[in-house]
Scaffold this motif. Structure first.
Motif, PDB file in Angstrom:
ATOM      1  N   ALA A 150     -15.555 -18.051  36.141  1.00  0.00           N
ATOM      2  CA  ALA A 150     -15.803 -17.308  37.373  1.00  0.00           C
ATOM      3  C   ALA A 150     -15.004 -16.026  37.437  1.00  0.00           C
ATOM      4  O   ALA A 150     -15.173 -15.230  38.365  1.00  0.00           O
ATOM      5  CB  ALA A 150     -15.483 -18.181  38.583  1.00  0.00           C
ATOM      6  N   LYS A 151     -14.109 -15.823  36.480  1.00  0.00           N
ATOM      7  CA  LYS A 151     -13.226 -14.663  36.452  1.00  0.00           C
ATOM      8  C   LYS A 151     -12.469 -14.550  37.773  1.00  0.00           C
ATOM      9  O   LYS A 151     -12.451 -13.500  38.432  1.00  0.00           O
ATOM     10  CB  LYS A 151     -14.012 -13.389  36.130  1.00  0.00           C
ATOM     11  CG  LYS A 151     -14.614 -13.436  34.732  1.00  0.00           C
ATOM     12  CD  LYS A 151     -15.378 -12.163  34.382  1.00  0.00           C
ATOM     13  CE  LYS A 151     -15.955 -12.291  32.974  1.00  0.00           C
ATOM     14  NZ  LYS A 151     -16.792 -11.134  32.606  1.00  0.00           N
ATOM     15  N   SER A 152     -11.840 -15.658  38.102  1.00  0.00           N
ATOM     16  CA  SER A 152     -11.081 -15.750  39.338  1.00  0.00           C
ATOM     17  C   SER A 152      -9.661 -16.192  39.036  1.00  0.00           C
ATOM     18  O   SER A 152      -9.430 -17.044  38.165  1.00  0.00           O
ATOM     19  CB  SER A 152     -11.759 -16.752  40.279  1.00  0.00           C
ATOM     20  OG  SER A 152     -10.969 -17.028  41.397  1.00  0.00           O
ATOM     21  N   PHE A 153      -8.708 -15.633  39.773  1.00  0.00           N
ATOM     22  CA  PHE A 153      -7.298 -15.901  39.504  1.00  0.00           C
ATOM     23  C   PHE A 153      -6.552 -15.839  40.822  1.00  0.00           C
ATOM     24  O   PHE A 153      -5.986 -14.814  41.182  1.00  0.00           O
ATOM     25  CB  PHE A 153      -6.775 -14.856  38.511  1.00  0.00           C
ATOM     26  CG  PHE A 153      -5.347 -15.036  38.088  1.00  0.00           C
ATOM     27  CD1 PHE A 153      -4.403 -14.041  38.334  1.00  0.00           C
ATOM     28  CD2 PHE A 153      -4.927 -16.174  37.420  1.00  0.00           C
ATOM     29  CE1 PHE A 153      -3.076 -14.176  37.939  1.00  0.00           C
ATOM     30  CE2 PHE A 153      -3.607 -16.328  37.021  1.00  0.00           C
ATOM     31  CZ  PHE A 153      -2.685 -15.329  37.283  1.00  0.00           C
ATOM     32  N   SER A 154      -6.535 -16.921  41.563  1.00  0.00           N
ATOM     33  CA  SER A 154      -5.898 -16.912  42.880  1.00  0.00           C
ATOM     34  C   SER A 154      -4.458 -17.411  42.795  1.00  0.00           C
ATOM     35  O   SER A 154      -4.105 -18.191  41.907  1.00  0.00           O
ATOM     36  CB  SER A 154      -6.699 -17.761  43.873  1.00  0.00           C
ATOM     37  OG  SER A 154      -6.766 -19.099  43.422  1.00  0.00           O
TER      38      SER A 154
END
Lengths: 123, 115
Positions: free
Chosen positions: B72-76
């Protein structure tokens, strides 16, 4: 180590004057970066050096900006002549990227260590 | 080209509560690094946490942890037990593994911890 040292911390100058910002990277680091931070554009890379050689200066806004790294322990960013739109915080950062490819090692080489920045105000 | 997007310009959290800051990025690289930097009012840029893209395990540093979703190319960033000293700007950043070794930064999220 004292970390990345930048000077001056604050600089106020008048339009048209020459401004020189200074940076001493962490000893042993082979990469040095100059970033500029503004409210409008955030943090943007201006230029970076590897082993004192400029690698990418595509972020330097125009010919009024120049950067040098005469040796491994010192770099300057010069603006001549300065303009009000150059007002920003200028950060210097260094790192040691001479690392083997993962997963065998180099866990810290990609970390950038930043100086405290120079707040430049051009009136 | 690499882009980093932080869609939350400002957030607030009660002291001792948990807050999550969002970050998405766009890249065609398969191997890279992701970072969260903290910038308190002192202006210093402080590395909070780092994630290698080839690692599936989410990085953790004390009260700070990430949720890395590569597909998802997500980095929280999750901050647990928020403290007043956590009040700062938080920047998400991307770095390619090979080639240009500079950081690409997001626009930042201003976090305020409310006593």
């Amino acid at each position: 180590d004292a970390g990345v040292i930048q000077s001056p911390r604050h600089e106020v100058t008048e339009m048209g004057q020459e401004v020189t910002l200074r940076c001493k990277p962490i000893s042993g680091h082979d990469y040095l970066f100059w970033y500029r931070q503004t409210m409008m554009r955030g943090l943007e890379l201006l230029i970076y050096f590897n082993n004192n050689v400029p690698i990418d200066d595509s972020g330097m806004p125009e010919d009024r900006f120049s950067a040098k790294m005469p040796n491994a322990s010192f770099s300057t960013l010069k603006i001549q002549p300065s303009e009000p739109r150059d007002s920003a915080v200028y950060f210097c950062a260094s790192s040691s990227f001479g690392r083997p490819a993962p997963p065998s090692g180099g866990l810290d080489g990609e970390k950038l260590f930043f100086g405290s920045g120079t707040q430049l105000s051009v009136l | 080209a690499q882009t980093v997007t932080q869609s939350q310009p400002e957030m607030s959290v009660q002291e001792a509560e948990t807050v999550t800051l969002s970050c998405t990025y766009d890249t065609s690289e398969s191997n890279y690094y992701l970072f969260w930097y903290k910038q308190p009012p002192s202006r210093q840029m402080i590395l909070v946490i780092r994630q290698e893209a080839y690692k599936q395990q989410n990085a953790t540093e004390n009260r700070f942890s990430v949720n890395f979703q590569k597909a998802a190319k997500s980095f929280s960033l999750k901050i647990s037990d928020s403290q007043l000293g956590d009040t700062a700007m938080y920047f998400c950043a991307f770095m390619k593994q090979f080639g240009a070794n500079n950081l690409f930064f997001g626009t930042g999220t201003r976090l305020t911890v409310i006593p």
